[in-house]
Write a protein that holds these residues in place. Structure first.
Motif, PDB file in Angstrom:
ATOM      1  N   ASP A 153      51.230 -14.712   7.739  1.00 48.90           N
ATOM      2  CA  ASP A 153      52.588 -15.683   7.952  1.00 48.90           C
ATOM      3  C   ASP A 153      53.317 -15.403   9.016  1.00 48.90           C
ATOM      4  OD1 ASP A 153      51.483 -17.589   6.104  1.00 48.90           O
ATOM      5  OD2 ASP A 153      52.756 -17.003   4.452  1.00 48.90           O
ATOM      6  N   ASP A 154      53.310 -13.748   9.183  1.00 51.81           N
ATOM      7  CA  ASP A 154      54.415 -13.288  10.281  1.00 51.81           C
ATOM      8  C   ASP A 154      53.669 -13.129  11.608  1.00 51.81           C
ATOM      9  OD1 ASP A 154      56.409 -13.140   8.362  1.00 51.81           O
ATOM     10  OD2 ASP A 154      55.723 -11.136   7.833  1.00 51.81           O
ATOM     11  N   GLN A 155      52.568 -13.455  11.717  1.00 52.31           N
ATOM     12  CA  GLN A 155      51.723 -13.254  12.830  1.00 52.31           C
ATOM     13  C   GLN A 155      51.645 -14.616  13.766  1.00 52.31           C
ATOM     14  OE1 GLN A 155      51.083 -10.298  13.255  1.00 52.31           O
ATOM     15  NE2 GLN A 155      51.484  -9.769  11.278  1.00 52.31           N
ATOM     16  N   GLN A 156      51.499 -14.472  15.227  1.00 50.59           N
ATOM     17  CA  GLN A 156      51.465 -15.766  15.947  1.00 50.59           C
ATOM     18  C   GLN A 156      50.176 -16.453  15.750  1.00 50.59           C
ATOM     19  OE1 GLN A 156      52.260 -14.366  19.919  1.00 50.59           O
ATOM     20  NE2 GLN A 156      54.202 -13.628  19.532  1.00 50.59           N
ATOM     21  N   ASP A 157      50.105 -17.457  16.079  1.00 49.98           N
ATOM     22  CA  ASP A 157      49.057 -18.694  15.804  1.00 49.98           C
ATOM     23  C   ASP A 157      47.766 -17.999  16.796  1.00 49.98           C
ATOM     24  OD1 ASP A 157      50.559 -20.244  14.617  1.00 49.98           O
ATOM     25  OD2 ASP A 157      50.401 -21.840  15.739  1.00 49.98           O
ATOM     26  N   GLY A 158      46.525 -17.763  16.071  1.00 50.26           N
ATOM     27  CA  GLY A 158      45.447 -17.436  16.782  1.00 50.26           C
ATOM     28  C   GLY A 158      45.394 -15.938  17.363  1.00 50.26           C
ATOM     29  N   SER A 159      46.342 -15.356  16.844  1.00 56.33           N
ATOM     30  CA  SER A 159      46.358 -14.010  17.324  1.00 56.33           C
ATOM     31  C   SER A 159      45.602 -12.788  16.595  1.00 56.33           C
ATOM     32  CB  SER A 159      47.847 -13.515  17.469  1.00 56.33           C
ATOM     33  OG  SER A 159      48.461 -13.356  16.139  1.00 56.33           O
ATOM     34  N   VAL A 160      45.198 -12.999  15.317  1.00 57.01           N
ATOM     35  CA  VAL A 160      44.778 -11.855  14.478  1.00 57.01           C
ATOM     36  C   VAL A 160      43.118 -11.810  14.627  1.00 57.01           C
ATOM     37  CG1 VAL A 160      44.452 -11.474  11.977  1.00 57.01           C
ATOM     38  CG2 VAL A 160      46.676 -12.236  12.849  1.00 57.01           C
ATOM     39  N   VAL A 161      42.876 -10.692  14.562  1.00 55.54           N
ATOM     40  CA  VAL A 161      41.434 -10.394  14.597  1.00 55.54           C
ATOM     41  C   VAL A 161      40.990 -10.147  13.153  1.00 55.54           C
ATOM     42  CG1 VAL A 161      39.439  -8.743  15.176  1.00 55.54           C
ATOM     43  CG2 VAL A 161      41.186  -9.653  16.701  1.00 55.54           C
ATOM     44  N   TYR A 162      40.293 -10.868  12.115  1.00 56.15           N
ATOM     45  CA  TYR A 162      39.882 -10.615  10.887  1.00 56.15           C
ATOM     46  C   TYR A 162      38.700  -9.840  10.819  1.00 56.15           C
ATOM     47  CZ  TYR A 162      38.186 -11.821   6.314  1.00 56.15           C
ATOM     48  OH  TYR A 162      37.573 -11.609   4.968  1.00 56.15           O
ATOM     49  N   VAL A 163      38.410  -8.919   9.986  1.00 51.57           N
ATOM     50  CA  VAL A 163      37.457  -7.926  10.042  1.00 51.57           C
ATOM     51  C   VAL A 163      37.043  -7.856   8.517  1.00 51.57           C
ATOM     52  CG1 VAL A 163      36.307  -5.806  10.737  1.00 51.57           C
ATOM     53  CG2 VAL A 163      38.361  -6.677  11.990  1.00 51.57           C
ATOM     54  N   SER A 164      35.674  -8.277   8.432  1.00 53.54           N
ATOM     55  CA  SER A 164      35.106  -8.028   6.990  1.00 53.54           C
ATOM     56  C   SER A 164      33.649  -7.845   6.935  1.00 53.54           C
ATOM     57  CB  SER A 164      35.572  -9.167   5.820  1.00 53.54           C
ATOM     58  OG  SER A 164      34.931  -8.938   4.734  1.00 53.54           O
ATOM     59  N   PHE A 165      33.175  -6.718   6.163  1.00 52.85           N
ATOM     60  CA  PHE A 165      31.454  -6.654   6.079  1.00 52.85           C
ATOM     61  C   PHE A 165      31.047  -7.156   4.805  1.00 52.85           C
ATOM     62  CE2 PHE A 165      32.675  -4.585   9.971  1.00 52.85           C
ATOM     63  CZ  PHE A 165      31.840  -4.672  10.660  1.00 52.85           C
ATOM     64  N   GLY A 166      31.869  -7.798   4.137  1.00 51.84           N
ATOM     65  CA  GLY A 166      31.358  -8.307   2.783  1.00 51.84           C
ATOM     66  C   GLY A 166      31.375  -7.561   1.658  1.00 51.84           C
ATOM     67  N   SER A 167      30.500  -7.919   0.536  1.00 49.87           N
ATOM     68  CA  SER A 167      30.704  -7.212  -0.732  1.00 49.87           C
ATOM     69  C   SER A 167      29.729  -6.003  -0.735  1.00 49.87           C
ATOM     70  CB  SER A 167      30.326  -8.232  -1.863  1.00 49.87           C
ATOM     71  OG  SER A 167      29.353  -8.697  -1.602  1.00 49.87           O
ATOM     72  N   MET A 168      28.508  -6.055   0.133  1.00 46.97           N
ATOM     73  CA  MET A 168      27.451  -4.794  -0.173  1.00 46.97           C
ATOM     74  C   MET A 168      27.498  -3.879   1.122  1.00 46.97           C
ATOM     75  SD  MET A 168      24.561  -7.368  -1.981  1.00 46.97           S
ATOM     76  CE  MET A 168      23.564  -5.795  -2.251  1.00 46.97           C
ATOM     77  N   VAL A 169      27.659  -4.340   2.461  1.00 48.73           N
ATOM     78  CA  VAL A 169      27.546  -3.448   3.390  1.00 48.73           C
ATOM     79  C   VAL A 169      28.123  -1.933   3.382  1.00 48.73           C
ATOM     80  CG1 VAL A 169      28.050  -3.220   5.871  1.00 48.73           C
ATOM     81  CG2 VAL A 169      26.961  -5.147   5.093  1.00 48.73           C
ATOM     82  N   HIS A 170      27.536  -0.947   3.652  1.00 49.41           N
ATOM     83  CA  HIS A 170      28.096   0.497   3.752  1.00 49.41           C
ATOM     84  C   HIS A 170      28.058   0.700   5.178  1.00 49.41           C
ATOM     85  CE1 HIS A 170      28.431   0.785  -0.614  1.00 49.41           C
ATOM     86  NE2 HIS A 170      27.387   0.219  -0.579  1.00 49.41           N
ATOM     87  N   LEU A 171      29.202   0.897   5.781  1.00 50.05           N
ATOM     88  CA  LEU A 171      29.041   1.295   7.249  1.00 50.05           C
ATOM     89  C   LEU A 171      28.918   2.746   7.626  1.00 50.05           C
ATOM     90  CD1 LEU A 171      31.930  -0.848   8.787  1.00 50.05           C
ATOM     91  CD2 LEU A 171      29.370  -1.190   9.014  1.00 50.05           C
ATOM     92  N   GLN A 172      28.197   3.370   8.623  1.00 51.94           N
ATOM     93  CA  GLN A 172      28.248   4.508   8.816  1.00 51.94           C
ATOM     94  C   GLN A 172      29.754   5.134   8.977  1.00 51.94           C
ATOM     95  OE1 GLN A 172      25.241   5.985  11.923  1.00 51.94           O
ATOM     96  NE2 GLN A 172      24.458   3.834  11.698  1.00 51.94           N
ATOM     97  N   GLU A 173      30.000   6.324   8.743  1.00 50.97           N
ATOM     98  CA  GLU A 173      31.403   7.029   9.112  1.00 50.97           C
ATOM     99  C   GLU A 173      31.763   6.995  10.456  1.00 50.97           C
ATOM    100  OE1 GLU A 173      33.965  10.884   8.054  1.00 50.97           O
ATOM    101  OE2 GLU A 173      31.956  10.487   6.870  1.00 50.97           O
ATOM    102  N   GLU A 174      30.700   7.142  11.286  1.00 55.40           N
ATOM    103  CA  GLU A 174      31.062   6.907  12.646  1.00 55.40           C
ATOM    104  C   GLU A 174      31.312   5.468  13.270  1.00 55.40           C
ATOM    105  OE1 GLU A 174      28.696   7.771  17.239  1.00 55.40           O
ATOM    106  OE2 GLU A 174      27.766   8.383  15.155  1.00 55.40           O
ATOM    107  N   GLN A 175      30.520   4.566  12.485  1.00 51.43           N
ATOM    108  CA  GLN A 175      30.994   3.103  12.979  1.00 51.43           C
ATOM    109  C   GLN A 175      32.234   2.786  12.650  1.00 51.43           C
ATOM    110  OE1 GLN A 175      28.750   0.334  14.645  1.00 51.43           O
ATOM    111  NE2 GLN A 175      30.944   0.380  15.063  1.00 51.43           N
TER     112      GLN A 175
END
Length: 460
Positions: A267-289
């Motif tokens: 609610d405190d951010q400007q319209d269309g400004s936010v990058v939303y990041v999610s890799f779901g419920s099962m993905v395990h990313l490499q530490e480097e990634q």
């Protein structure tokens, strides 16, 4: 769905016990219930103990056993031993549920089962009820697995091989599901996926979590083989047609979202400004990634909301959480209400693994995507997002499978500023809403399924 003899069509829904499989089948259940079908959800005994806020659900729940009622390790759950045990014990306990309900007021008319559990239709046939096979992945990916099961796609693929499947664009090996591209890395999973079709001819209906306009050509081809209904996208009604005004959340969840924290921050951010990041419920990313992603988000100079599950948090760079808290430009949470986030005015793009549920949610809500696929069907989904539907881009990985921070930063800028891509996202959002609205293609497929089910039940 009730006649003068008070016969009621009763559908038992049996999902594979994973969040990404539960959500679409649960939403389909709500649509059926709104059309007068009695619904019961069958889940494993252990899964029942892990669900959040079950008291708020009005669903009728039945339990079966997968043979691991006290739980099992993630390694066991990802093994052939688990699948075999589930088939053995699940078949027995499902049969007992069907027999008990048959002796009651509302015998089961049909079992709608996850395609990952093909043995269910054998139990249904033995117990004299109809079977509907529910595919939670895209029709495109289903077609690839069917081609493999039929021996028409020979593995391993040649390095520069071009794969041609009816209704799909030409695919390179890197566009295929990981279990096809690299079968040696997943010794039993490919067998499980192609086994979805081992007895599919016994099912009375094939239900696919997609909508016709999105995958028209491949659905038309599949309809030459079976009775196929495209019944998606299966997301809560309030985000689509609002015909089920109380349908605001999926329901049965194994994660607790940090809803108030996320929405207050957005609610405190400007319209269309936010990058939303999610890799779901099962993905395990490499530490480097994780490190490359963290640096890219900071360097982008854009506000970001990043979902990092608790078991992944130790991969974050040292002091990262403290530094972004001081900058007040980023927020990291363990889980979030994804639909509420995607529809929020502050979100400008979705950096995603491109799992099918997340992909459908983004398309349905008109949010452009940056795809960093990791495994399973995600490579194929991201190929379609970029080249067919043109609602996002697919990041390019290094040889070690990691996308570098410079690449991620560039993709964020491109997607946030590309007006044509944003226009395509809005177009698909409108097409999706028309599909699920009264008389739309998905709504008609659901109604056809209900009508056929009722006719079959009343004449038995």
């Amino acid at each position: 769905m009730e006649n003068h003899e008070n016969k009621v069509v009763h559908c038992l829904i049996l999902p594979y016990p994973a969040q990404g499989h539960i959500n679409p089948m649960l939403q389909f259940s709500k649509r059926l219930e709104a059309k007068g079908v009695k619904i019961s959800i069958a889940i494993t005994k252990f899964l029942l103990t892990t669900l959040q806020d079950l008291s708020s659900s009005h669903l009728s729940i039945e339990t079966i056993s997968d043979g691991f009622d006290e739980g099992c390790s993630s390694q066991t759950r990802s093994s052939q031993a688990y699948i075999d045990k589930f088939r053995e014990v699940g078949s027995e306990t499902l049969a007992r549920v069907l027999r008990r309900l048959r002796a009651g007021r509302f015998p089961v008319s049909c079992v709608a089962y996850d395609a990952f559990l093909p043995w269910v239709v054998d139990v249904a046939v033995e117990e004299g009820v109809s079977g509907a096979c529910f595919f939670t992945q895209s029709c495109a990916v289903d077609a690839i697995y069917y081609y493999t099961q039929q021996g028409r796609l020979k593995l391993p693929l040649a390095e520069n091989q071009v794969v041609e499947i009816p209704g799909l664009p030409c695919l390179e090996p890197k566009d295929m599901p990981s279990f096809i591209y690299s079968p040696e890395s997943y010794p039993f999973v490919l067998d499980m996926l192609v086994d979805q079709f081992c007895n599919v001819e016994k099912a009375d209906w094939i239900l696919i979590n997609t909508f016709y306009e999105l995958e028209r050509q491949v659905i038309d081809w599949m309809r030459k083989l079976w009775v196929v209904q495209a019944i998606g996208p299966t997301i809560p009604s309030v985000y689509l047609d609002n015909r089920l005004p109380d349908d605001k959340e999926y329901g049965l969840s194994v994660f607790k979202p940090m809803t108030e924290v996320c929405i207050k921050w957005l609610d405190d951010q400007q319209d269309g400004s936010v990058v939303y990041v999610s890799f779901g419920s099962m993905v395990h990313l490499q530490e480097e990634q994780m490190e490359e992603l963290a640096w890219a988000l900071r360097r982008s100079n854009r506000p970001f909301l990043w979902v990092v599950r608790s078991e992944e948090a130790n991969k974050l760079p040292r002091n990262f959480l403290k530094e972004i808290e001081e900058e007040t430009r980023g927020l990291v949470v363990s889980w979030c209400p994804q639909l509420q986030v995607l529809i929020h005015r502050g979100v400008g793009c979705f950096l995603t693994h491109c799992g099918w549920n997340s992909t459908l949610e983004a398309i349905s809500l008109g949010v452009p995507m940056i795809a960093i696929p990791q495994w399973s069907d995600q490579m194929t989904n991201s190929k379609l997002v970029m080249d067919k539907w043109k609602t996002g881009v697919r990041a390019q990985k290094e040889e070690n499978g990691v996308v570098k921070r410079e690449e991620i930063e560039e993709y964020i800028g491109r997607v946030m500023e590309d007006e044509e891509m944003r226009a395509n996202a809005r177009k698909w959002k409108q097409i999706c809403r028309e599909a699920v609205d009264v008389g739309g293609t998905s709504d008609r497929d659901i109604q056809d399924f209900v009508s056929c089910l009722a006719t079959k039940f009343m004449t038995d």
